[in-house]
Motif scaffolding. Sequence first.
Motif, PDB file in Angstrom:
ATOM      1  N   GLN A 107       0.819  -1.208   0.000  1.00  0.00           N
ATOM      2  CA  GLN A 107       0.000   0.000   0.000  1.00  0.00           C
ATOM      3  C   GLN A 107       0.852   1.257   0.000  1.00  0.00           C
ATOM      4  O   GLN A 107       0.361   2.349  -0.299  1.00  0.00           O
ATOM      5  N   ASN A 108       2.128   1.117   0.312  1.00  0.00           N
ATOM      6  CA  ASN A 108       2.996   2.290   0.309  1.00  0.00           C
ATOM      7  C   ASN A 108       3.265   2.805  -1.096  1.00  0.00           C
ATOM      8  O   ASN A 108       3.710   3.940  -1.255  1.00  0.00           O
ATOM      9  N   SER A 109       3.008   1.969  -2.096  1.00  0.00           N
ATOM     10  CA  SER A 109       3.192   2.402  -3.476  1.00  0.00           C
ATOM     11  C   SER A 109       1.887   2.442  -4.249  1.00  0.00           C
ATOM     12  O   SER A 109       1.728   3.246  -5.160  1.00  0.00           O
ATOM     13  N   PHE A 110       0.961   1.563  -3.912  1.00  0.00           N
ATOM     14  CA  PHE A 110      -0.319   1.526  -4.628  1.00  0.00           C
ATOM     15  C   PHE A 110      -1.390   1.221  -3.602  1.00  0.00           C
ATOM     16  O   PHE A 110      -1.619   0.061  -3.253  1.00  0.00           O
ATOM     17  N   ASN A 111      -2.021   2.265  -3.095  1.00  0.00           N
ATOM     18  CA  ASN A 111      -2.997   2.109  -2.017  1.00  0.00           C
ATOM     19  C   ASN A 111      -4.353   1.766  -2.614  1.00  0.00           C
ATOM     20  O   ASN A 111      -5.056   2.625  -3.134  1.00  0.00           O
ATOM     21  N   ILE A 112      -4.705   0.498  -2.512  1.00  0.00           N
ATOM     22  CA  ILE A 112      -5.958   0.054  -3.119  1.00  0.00           C
ATOM     23  C   ILE A 112      -7.162   0.594  -2.362  1.00  0.00           C
ATOM     24  O   ILE A 112      -8.252   0.757  -2.917  1.00  0.00           O
ATOM     25  N   SER A 113      -6.975   0.909  -1.078  1.00  0.00           N
ATOM     26  CA  SER A 113      -8.098   1.484  -0.317  1.00  0.00           C
ATOM     27  C   SER A 113      -8.499   2.835  -0.882  1.00  0.00           C
ATOM     28  O   SER A 113      -9.677   3.176  -0.936  1.00  0.00           O
ATOM     29  N   GLU A 114      -7.488   3.604  -1.292  1.00  0.00           N
ATOM     30  CA  GLU A 114      -7.798   4.897  -1.890  1.00  0.00           C
ATOM     31  C   GLU A 114      -8.356   4.731  -3.296  1.00  0.00           C
ATOM     32  O   GLU A 114      -9.256   5.471  -3.708  1.00  0.00           O
ATOM     33  N   ARG A 115      -7.795   3.765  -4.050  1.00  0.00           N
ATOM     34  CA  ARG A 115      -8.269   3.571  -5.421  1.00  0.00           C
ATOM     35  C   ARG A 115      -9.675   2.990  -5.449  1.00  0.00           C
ATOM     36  O   ARG A 115     -10.456   3.277  -6.352  1.00  0.00           O
ATOM     37  N   LEU A 116      -9.969   2.144  -4.461  1.00  0.00           N
ATOM     38  CA  LEU A 116     -11.315   1.561  -4.371  1.00  0.00           C
ATOM     39  C   LEU A 116     -12.069   2.227  -3.218  1.00  0.00           C
ATOM     40  O   LEU A 116     -12.632   1.551  -2.359  1.00  0.00           O
ATOM     41  N   ASN A 117     -12.054   3.541  -3.195  1.00  0.00           N
ATOM     42  CA  ASN A 117     -12.716   4.280  -2.123  1.00  0.00           C
ATOM     43  C   ASN A 117     -14.209   3.953  -2.116  1.00  0.00           C
ATOM     44  O   ASN A 117     -14.932   4.282  -3.055  1.00  0.00           O
ATOM     45  N   ILE A 118     -14.630   3.299  -1.051  1.00  0.00           N
ATOM     46  CA  ILE A 118     -16.026   2.852  -0.973  1.00  0.00           C
ATOM     47  C   ILE A 118     -16.979   4.042  -0.980  1.00  0.00           C
ATOM     48  O   ILE A 118     -17.983   4.052  -1.695  1.00  0.00           O
ATOM     49  N   ASN A 119     -16.615   5.060  -0.210  1.00  0.00           N
ATOM     50  CA  ASN A 119     -17.507   6.221  -0.134  1.00  0.00           C
ATOM     51  C   ASN A 119     -17.603   6.938  -1.472  1.00  0.00           C
ATOM     52  O   ASN A 119     -18.649   7.468  -1.843  1.00  0.00           O
ATOM     53  N   GLU A 120     -16.481   6.946  -2.187  1.00  0.00           N
ATOM     54  CA  GLU A 120     -16.499   7.616  -3.486  1.00  0.00           C
ATOM     55  C   GLU A 120     -17.439   6.920  -4.458  1.00  0.00           C
ATOM     56  O   GLU A 120     -18.178   7.557  -5.208  1.00  0.00           O
ATOM     57  N   HIS A 121     -17.401   5.581  -4.460  1.00  0.00           N
ATOM     58  CA  HIS A 121     -18.248   4.843  -5.389  1.00  0.00           C
ATOM     59  C   HIS A 121     -19.692   4.795  -4.922  1.00  0.00           C
ATOM     60  O   HIS A 121     -20.622   4.967  -5.713  1.00  0.00           O
ATOM     61  N   THR A 122     -19.868   4.535  -3.627  1.00  0.00           N
ATOM     62  CA  THR A 122     -21.244   4.449  -3.127  1.00  0.00           C
ATOM     63  C   THR A 122     -21.883   5.820  -3.024  1.00  0.00           C
ATOM     64  O   THR A 122     -23.112   5.929  -2.982  1.00  0.00           O
ATOM     65  N   GLY A 123     -21.052   6.885  -2.952  1.00  0.00           N
ATOM     66  CA  GLY A 123     -21.613   8.231  -2.896  1.00  0.00           C
ATOM     67  C   GLY A 123     -22.405   8.567  -4.138  1.00  0.00           C
ATOM     68  O   GLY A 123     -23.433   9.265  -4.074  1.00  0.00           O
TER      69      GLY A 123
END
Length: 834
Positions: free
Chosen positions: A576-592
Motif C-alpha cells: 500500500q505504500n506504493s499503490f494504495n488500493i483502499s484509496e483507489r477503491l474508495n467505498i464512499n467515493e463509489h457508493t456516494g
Amino acid sequence: MALVLGSLLLLGLCGNSFSGGQPSSTDAPKAWNYELPATNYETQDSHKAGPIGILFELVHIFLYVVQPRDFPEDTLRKVIQKAYESKIDYDKPETVILGLKIVYYEAGIILCCVLGLLFIILMPLVGYFFCMCRCCNKCGGEMHQRQKENGPFLRKCFAISLLVICIIISIGIFYGFVANHQVRTRIKRSRKLADSNFKDLRTLLNETPEQIKYILAQYNTTKDKAFTDLNSINSVLGGGILDRLRPNIIPVLDEIKSMATAIKETKEALENMNSTLKSLHQQSTQLSSSLTSMKTSLRSSLNDPLCLVRPSSEICNSIRLSLSQLNSNPELRQLPPVDAELDNVNNVLRTDLDGLVQQGYQSLNDIPDRVQRQTTTVVAGIKRVLNSIGSDIDNVTQRLPIQDILSEFSVYVNNTESYIHRNLPTLEEYDSYWWLGGLVICSLLTLIVIFYYLGLLCGVCGYDRHATPTTRGCVSNTGGVFLMVGVGLSFLFCWILMIIVVLTFVFGANVEKLICEPYTSKELFQVLDTPYLLNEDWEYYLSGKLFNKSKMKLTFEQVYSDCKKNRGTYGTLHLQNSFNISERLNINEHTGSISSELESLKVNLNIFLLGAAGRKNLQDFAACGIDRMNYDSYLAQTGKSPAGVNLLSFAYDLEAKANSLPPGNLRNSLKRDAQTIKTIHQQRVLPIEQSLSTLYQSVKILQRTGNGLLERVTRILASLDFAQNFITNNTSSVIIEETKKYGRTIIGYFEHYLQWIEFSISEKVASCKPVATALDTAVDVFLCSYIIDPLNLFWFGIGKATVFLLPALIFAVKLAKYYRRMDSEDVYDDPSQH
C-alpha cells in the motif's frame, strides 16, 4: 548462506521496481458473499525424517551437551557488521572482545577440536614409536610370555572388554553407513523436491491472474443482484412502504367495509320488514273478513229447527258459544310502518360507501406500481452509475502491480529453475564422490573391526588352556595375528579418520547451531531484522530495498510468517505504500454516486381514505333511527296467533260435533263450514305466519346492526381520523426511511463487494506460501535435513568408532599375547598347574 538465499528468493518475488501496496486487514468483514477458489499446492509444509529421526535427535542431544549456550544474536550482529567494514583492526578492544565472545560461544566445539587434534598428532607418533619399540623386541614385541597366576582372568577380561568396544565401534560404523546412505538417498530426492517447489511457484503465477479474473467476475454477480432489486423496486421499495402503511390503514378500511355491509343488510332488512308489514295488514284484513263470513254462515246453520230438540240443542249451543273465538288479531293491522327509517337508509346509500372503501384499498395496493412508475428515471441513473463502477474496478485491478511482479518473478523462477537443473547433475556427481568416500571410510573401519572380531573368534575358539605358550595351535596364533593386524591398521588410519571427523564436526555442528536451529526458532530472522545491520543507511533493510522507505517496519520475520500463513503478497509486503488500493477503491467515493442518485428518488403517494362524503355517510347512518325503533312491539306480535283460536282444531272439533248430530241438513251444513274453516287456515293463516317469521328475522337483523350503532360509528370515525393523521404526518417519513433502507440494501451489495476485493487482494491474491515453502525447502529440508543431519550423524558415528579404536588397540595388544605362539616361555616343574 542458506538464509541469504532464502531472502533473495523473497526479494526475487518482490523485485526492485515494485509500485503497489495496501495494508492488509487481519479481520475480514463480517458478512461475505464470495470466496476465492482454493489453490492446492503439492509440496508438503513439513518434512518428516521417519524412524531415522531418532538417530538425528541423538546427535542433537550430543551437540546440546557440547554447545549448550543460546543462539548468540548480539555476537552474530557484530560479526556481520565487521564483515561490512573495509578494513578490520584486530588490535581494537571491541574486536578483541568480539573474538573472546566467539571463543566463549565456541568453547565446547573448540575443546572437541583440540582433543581431536591431539588425537591426530599423537596417534601417528605413538604408532611410530610403538612400531619401532616392537621391532626392537620391546613393548611386548619379545615373543616370550611370562606365566602369571591371574593370566586366565586377565585374558578373559581383555577379551570381553575388546568385544564390548568392538560392538560400540560397530554401532558407530552402522551410523556411518546409515548416514552415508541417507545423503545419497536424499540428494536423489532433491530433483523431485525442486520440481515440486517450482510447480507450486508456477501454480502461484498461473492462478493469480485467474483469481483477479474471478474477483472481477463477481462484480457482475453483485451488479445482477442490484439490478434485480432495481427492476423489482415495486415489490422491494413499494412493498416496504406498503407494509409500513398497511397496519395503520387496512384495519380502518376493514371496519368501514364492515359498516358498509351492515348498511346494506339494514336496507334489505327494512325493505323486507316494510313489505312484510304491508302484507300482514292486507292478510289480516282478509282473514278478519273471512272469519266474519264464517261466523255468519255458522249462525245461519244453527237456526235449523233441529237445534231446538235435545240432544242436538246442547251441541248447537256449544257451537254457538265458540263462535266468539273466530276473530283475527287486530294488533297485526296496528304495527307501525318503517317507511321513515327506510327512507333515511336509502338517503345514506345514495353515497357508494362500499365503492369508497374499495377506492381506498385500491389506492393502497397501487403503491408498488406508482413507486415503479415514478422512479423509472432514477433507476436508469443508478444502473448507469453501477456500470461505471464496474469500469472503475476493472481499471484499478488492471493497474495493480501484481501482474508486473508476477512477470518479474516468472523470469526469476525460470532462471533459478534453469540454474538448479543445470547444476543438479554436478551436485549428484559430488554426492557420488561423497558417498564413495564415506563408503571407503566406513569400509576401512569395518575392516579393522572385522580383524578384531576374527582375532577374538579365532583366539577364543583356538585357545587351549593346556597348551604352553610355545605350543599354541595355529588357530589361536592366527587370532593373535588378526588382532595385531587390526592394531596396525588402527595406528595407520585412525588419525586420518579423525581429521575427517574434526572437519565435518566443525562444519556440521556450526551449521546446525548457527543456521538450522535459529532458522526453526526464527532467531535468525531477528538478526537480519536488526536496524542498520545489512545497510548502515537503512533502519529496515526490506523496506529500504523495496520502497526506499527504510523507516517503514517491514521485517524478514514478518514476511516469512505471513507467507507461512498463506497471506497475499500485497498485504505481506505492505504494498500500500506504493499503490494504495483502499484509496483507489474508495467505498464512499463509489457508493456516494449511488447515494446521490437515490437522494433524487422522489415518491408521491396519494392515498384515498373515504373522504368527506364517506364521513357524512357514516354519520347519517348513525342518525337514521334504526337503533331507536321499538323492536319489542314487532317481536311481541310474531309470537302470537293470527286468529283468536287455532282454526284447524276448531274445524276438527266442529266436524266432530257435526258427526254427533243426526243425519240431515244441519249435519251437512256444519261439516261444510268445518271444511271452509280448514280452507281459511290454509289460505289465510299460514301466509300470515310465514310473514311473521320473515318479520322476526328482519327485526333481529335490525337489532344487530342497530345495537351500539352510534358508538361503532364514533369509534370508526376516530380510527379514521387517526389513520388520516398518520397518512398526513408520517407518509413522507415512511417513504424516506424505506428509500434509505432500499438504498442501503443496494449500496450494501457493493460495500461488501468492495470490502471483499480489498480483503482478497490484501490477504488472498498471490498468496506467497509457495515462497515460504521454497525457503523452507532450501534451508530446513535440503540444507539441514538432507545434508547437515546425515553429515552430523556421519561424524558422530565415525568419530565414536575412531575414538574407541584407541582402547580397542590397547586391549588387542594385551590380548594378542595370550593367543600368539611364543618363541620362549617360563619353565616350571609342573606346567599343567599354570
